[in-house]
Design an enzyme around this catalytic site. Structure first.
Site, PDB file in Angstrom:
ATOM      1  N   LYS A  85      42.535  53.395  51.856  1.00  0.00           N
ATOM      2  CA  LYS A  85      43.616  54.111  52.531  1.00  0.00           C
ATOM      3  C   LYS A  85      44.966  53.381  52.396  1.00  0.00           C
ATOM      4  CE  LYS A  85      42.356  54.204  56.727  1.00  0.00           C
ATOM      5  NZ  LYS A  85      43.159  53.377  57.630  1.00  0.00           N
TER       6      LYS A  85
ATOM      7  N   ARG B 184      33.990  47.474  62.959  1.00  0.00           N
ATOM      8  CA  ARG B 184      35.096  48.389  62.632  1.00  0.00           C
ATOM      9  C   ARG B 184      34.575  49.762  62.226  1.00  0.00           C
ATOM     10  NH1 ARG B 184      37.618  44.910  58.365  1.00  0.00           N
ATOM     11  NH2 ARG B 184      38.791  46.749  57.760  1.00  0.00           N
TER      12      ARG B 184
ATOM     13  N   ARG C 116      40.996  38.798  54.415  1.00  0.00           N
ATOM     14  CA  ARG C 116      41.395  38.967  55.814  1.00  0.00           C
ATOM     15  C   ARG C 116      40.280  38.506  56.741  1.00  0.00           C
ATOM     16  NH1 ARG C 116      43.385  45.052  56.466  1.00  0.00           N
ATOM     17  NH2 ARG C 116      41.830  44.996  58.097  1.00  0.00           N
TER      18      ARG C 116
ATOM     19  N   ARG D 214      37.853  43.110  49.151  1.00  0.00           N
ATOM     20  CA  ARG D 214      39.281  43.206  49.432  1.00  0.00           C
ATOM     21  C   ARG D 214      39.956  41.836  49.539  1.00  0.00           C
ATOM     22  NH1 ARG D 214      41.528  47.206  53.796  1.00  0.00           N
ATOM     23  NH2 ARG D 214      40.343  46.042  55.341  1.00  0.00           N
TER      24      ARG D 214
ATOM     25  N   ARG E  33      44.408  56.694  65.845  1.00  0.00           N
ATOM     26  CA  ARG E  33      43.025  56.285  65.666  1.00  0.00           C
ATOM     27  C   ARG E  33      42.148  56.722  66.826  1.00  0.00           C
ATOM     28  NH1 ARG E  33      43.753  51.634  62.105  1.00  0.00           N
ATOM     29  NH2 ARG E  33      41.772  50.678  61.637  1.00  0.00           N
TER      30      ARG E  33
END
Ligand code: ADP
Ligand code: ZN
Length: 213
Positions: A13, A171, A160, A127, A88
């Site tokens: 995203k 998450r 991260r 990522r 969200r």
């Protein structure tokens, strides 16, 4: 054009948002980036939100809503914006509707970025983020030209903290519980559009173009 992006963590995203932002000249507003920037700079807001991010929990709605309201009242968003990672929760979706109503504006498109579950996990594990400018990469899907180094600014690429396995699971669970209901919310508003981001970024952007032009 006023846009929001929906989709679970790991769909890419943020990358899609960055591309849309530069192609359509829309300011990219990522609540996650704003929170992380504040944590990095050790601001009062950063200290307040750090534990939520590290656990993969959502930051409380009222704090997040106020932050977005401030941002949307700045001048650079007068001709449009792309919101990434907000709203969200249903409460946030309602707050956003009210913020926009007060500005006599409305949302044009809620873009749902879809990716099958199996791919999501690999994307999250792969990522990497530039610690200087925040650009995102993926060691499987979107490699930098030089390993470990940001193409844009030469900064160092890091993982991260909230991409650790346990936090990732939380998450995804939080997304299912709190954010997935927004899909039917925006479907009812008649502005939901879905693009499939499981192949290449270029193919996704071609779909985005069809939707937005
Ligand atoms: P991802 O979508 O990959 O989880 P983000 O960068 O959008 O990553 O968000 C990272 C974290 O920031 C979230 O897990 C949450 O703790 C916090 N956050 C971001 N946006 C919101 C929001 N709209 N409401 C509450 N918390 C948020
Ligand atoms: Zn960089």
């Amino acid at each position: 054009m006023n846009l929001i992006l929906l989709g679970p963590p790991g769909t890419g995203k943020g990358t899609v948002a960055q591309e849309i932002s530069s192609r359509y000249h829309l300011p990219h507003i990522s609540t996650g980036d704003i929170f992380r920037q504040n944590i990095k700079n050790k601001t009062a807001l950063g200290q307040e939100v750090e534990s939520y991010l590290n656990k993969g929990d959502l930051v409380p709605d009222d704090l997040t809503n106020r932050l977005v309201e401030d941002r949307l009242n700045q001048e650079d968003v007068a001709d449009g914006f792309i919101l990434d990672g907000y709203p969200r929760t249903l409460d946030q979706a309602r707050a956003l509707a009210e913020i926009l109503e007060n500005k006599k504006a409305k949302l044009d498109v809620a873009l749902n970025v879809y990716v099958p579950d199996e791919i999501i996990l690999k994307r999250l594990a792969g990522r990497r983020v530039c610690e200087s400018c925040g650009d995102t990469y993926n060691i499987y899907y979107k490699k930098p030209e030089v390993e470990g180094t940001c193409d844009t600014c030469g900064g160092k690429l890091i993982q991260r903290e909230d991409d650790s396995e346990e936090t990732v699971k939380n998450r995804l669970k939080t997304y299912e519980e709190k954010t997935a209901p927004l899909i039917s919310y925006y479907e009812q508003e008649n502005i939901l559009k879905t693009v499939d981001n499981s192949a290449s970024l270029d193919e996704t952007l071609a779909q985005v173009k069809e939707v937005l032009d």
